[in-house]
Motif scaffolding. Structure first.
Motif, PDB file in Angstrom:
ATOM      1  N   LEU A  40       0.869  -1.171   0.000  1.00 60.67           N
ATOM      2  CA  LEU A  40       0.000   0.000   0.000  1.00 60.67           C
ATOM      3  C   LEU A  40       0.906   1.221   0.000  1.00 60.67           C
ATOM      4  O   LEU A  40       1.666   1.432   0.944  1.00 60.67           O
ATOM      5  N   LYS A  41       0.852   2.021  -1.051  1.00 60.70           N
ATOM      6  CA  LYS A  41       1.795   3.113  -1.253  1.00 60.70           C
ATOM      7  C   LYS A  41       1.370   4.371  -0.492  1.00 60.70           C
ATOM      8  O   LYS A  41       0.171   4.628  -0.323  1.00 60.70           O
ATOM      9  N   PRO A  42       2.340   5.194  -0.057  1.00 67.55           N
ATOM     10  CA  PRO A  42       2.015   6.475   0.576  1.00 67.55           C
ATOM     11  C   PRO A  42       1.137   7.328  -0.334  1.00 67.55           C
ATOM     12  O   PRO A  42       1.398   7.471  -1.522  1.00 67.55           O
ATOM     13  N   GLY A  43       0.055   7.845   0.237  1.00 69.45           N
ATOM     14  CA  GLY A  43      -0.875   8.661  -0.536  1.00 69.45           C
ATOM     15  C   GLY A  43      -1.932   7.862  -1.268  1.00 69.45           C
ATOM     16  O   GLY A  43      -2.887   8.431  -1.791  1.00 69.45           O
ATOM     17  N   GLY A  44      -1.766   6.541  -1.308  1.00 71.94           N
ATOM     18  CA  GLY A  44      -2.720   5.706  -2.029  1.00 71.94           C
ATOM     19  C   GLY A  44      -4.005   5.501  -1.249  1.00 71.94           C
ATOM     20  O   GLY A  44      -4.013   5.490  -0.020  1.00 71.94           O
ATOM     21  N   GLY A  83     -12.857   8.668   1.603  1.00 75.31           N
ATOM     22  CA  GLY A  83     -12.294   7.366   1.931  1.00 75.31           C
ATOM     23  C   GLY A  83     -11.073   7.462   2.814  1.00 75.31           C
ATOM     24  O   GLY A  83     -10.799   8.503   3.433  1.00 75.31           O
ATOM     25  N   SER A  84     -10.310   6.384   2.877  1.00 76.02           N
ATOM     26  CA  SER A  84      -9.114   6.301   3.710  1.00 76.02           C
ATOM     27  C   SER A  84      -7.876   6.210   2.829  1.00 76.02           C
ATOM     28  O   SER A  84      -7.899   5.525   1.795  1.00 76.02           O
ATOM     29  N   PHE A  85      -6.812   6.882   3.251  1.00 81.88           N
ATOM     30  CA  PHE A  85      -5.587   6.949   2.459  1.00 81.88           C
ATOM     31  C   PHE A  85      -4.381   6.636   3.341  1.00 81.88           C
ATOM     32  O   PHE A  85      -4.365   6.960   4.537  1.00 81.88           O
ATOM     33  N   VAL A  86      -3.381   6.026   2.741  1.00 81.26           N
ATOM     34  CA  VAL A  86      -2.129   5.785   3.451  1.00 81.26           C
ATOM     35  C   VAL A  86      -1.455   7.134   3.690  1.00 81.26           C
ATOM     36  O   VAL A  86      -1.317   7.939   2.755  1.00 81.26           O
ATOM     37  N   ALA A  87      -1.077   7.393   4.922  1.00 78.52           N
ATOM     38  CA  ALA A  87      -0.410   8.658   5.237  1.00 78.52           C
ATOM     39  C   ALA A  87       0.928   8.734   4.504  1.00 78.52           C
ATOM     40  O   ALA A  87       1.617   7.724   4.330  1.00 78.52           O
ATOM     41  N   ARG A 212      -1.185  17.547  -6.006  1.00 76.59           N
ATOM     42  CA  ARG A 212      -1.817  16.226  -5.815  1.00 76.59           C
ATOM     43  C   ARG A 212      -2.288  16.059  -4.375  1.00 76.59           C
ATOM     44  O   ARG A 212      -1.901  15.106  -3.680  1.00 76.59           O
ATOM     45  N   MET A 213      -3.093  16.978  -3.951  1.00 75.68           N
ATOM     46  CA  MET A 213      -3.594  16.951  -2.574  1.00 75.68           C
ATOM     47  C   MET A 213      -5.079  17.293  -2.574  1.00 75.68           C
ATOM     48  O   MET A 213      -5.585  17.918  -3.516  1.00 75.68           O
TER      49      MET A 213
END
Length: 252
Positions: A40-44, A83-87, A212-213
């Motif tokens: 699971l990539k950062p920001g993904g 949704g939820s995102f990887v920090a 990209r935020m």
């Protein structure tokens, strides 16, 4: 609406219901492992609650409890309605007398790069003119650049330089992407930070897209004035930094 029943078939359920560890802790641990391994990539974006519920064979309340725990630990950020995102890794941007973009990024073991969005001469508005100590309407060199760390945007900065004071700078910047090298070409062998002002606001649609935020998260905005060895102002820069990825640090 009734929640789906927990399923007990170990062949279809990747969580162990008989080892005494609560299901939500097992799910949180699995997701934490996927984040640590890079699966699971950062920001993904993480799978939805419904998808995780089906994947682990549990109800959505159990999944939600696991995500809440990951959010509290800083591994996951939950955005209402999205949704939820990887920090993402948060880079400390330490304001120092000689703050250089490439050095800052390499300090975090990442590769710096940049995309020039515009490079031209423009008339200075009053804000820029006052900061540079020139008359309003004077010609200034504008360099707008998107800064990246390992190809992820971390800054969007508009650099302003007095064109008359730094003759030949536009051509020098066209020849080299590094501001330090271009300034050296026109006789500025060193420069230092005189002043830094930091504020925060919500990003414009363009800033959010380039950085990209999400538009629901603020950007940090810096106004920097740099001077040469003699104390003469040679640059006024306005930078935007995405708070999911950057925090600004002041040290004595």
């Amino acid at each position: 609406m009734n929640l789906p029943a927990e399923i007990d078939d170990p062949s279809t359920c990747p969580v162990n219901r008989r080892d005494g560890v609560t299901l939500w802790r097992q799910i949180a641990s699995r997701l934490q492992g996927d984040i640590a391994s890079g699966a699971l990539k950062p920001g993904g974006r993480l799978p939805t609650e419904a998808e995780l519920s089906a994947q682990f064979g549990v109800n959505r309340h159990t999944v939600r409890r696991a995500l809440e725990e990951l959010s509290r630990s800083g591994l996951v950020r939950v955005e209402q309605g999205r949704g939820s995102f990887v920090a993402e890794d948060v880079l400390d941007y330490t304001v120092e007398p000689r703050t250089r973009f490439a050095e800052w990024i390499r300090k975090h073991n990442k590769e710096p790069s940049g995309i020039v969005r515009q490079l031209r001469e423009i008339p200075a508005d009053r804000r820029v003119a006052d900061a540079l100590g020139v008359r309003s309407g004077s010609r200034v060199v504008l360099l707008e650049r998107l800064g990246l760390a390992d190809d992820r945007p971390v800054s969007l900065t508009r650099h302003h330089f007095p064109a008359t004071r730094l003759k030949g700078l536009l051509a020098a910047l066209q020849a080299t992407p590094r501001i330090t090298d271009a300034l050296r070409v026109v006789g500025v062998d060193d420069y230092m930070r005189l002043q830094t002002r930091v504020t925060a606001r919500m990003p414009t649609p363009t800033e959010a897209e380039l950085l990209r935020m999400p538009r629901t998260r603020p950007v940090l905005v810096t106004e920097n004035i740099n001077v040469d060895r003699d104390g003469t102002v040679i640059e006024f820069a306005i930078g935007c930094y995405p708070t999911p990825r950057v925090q600004i640090v002041f040290e004595p």
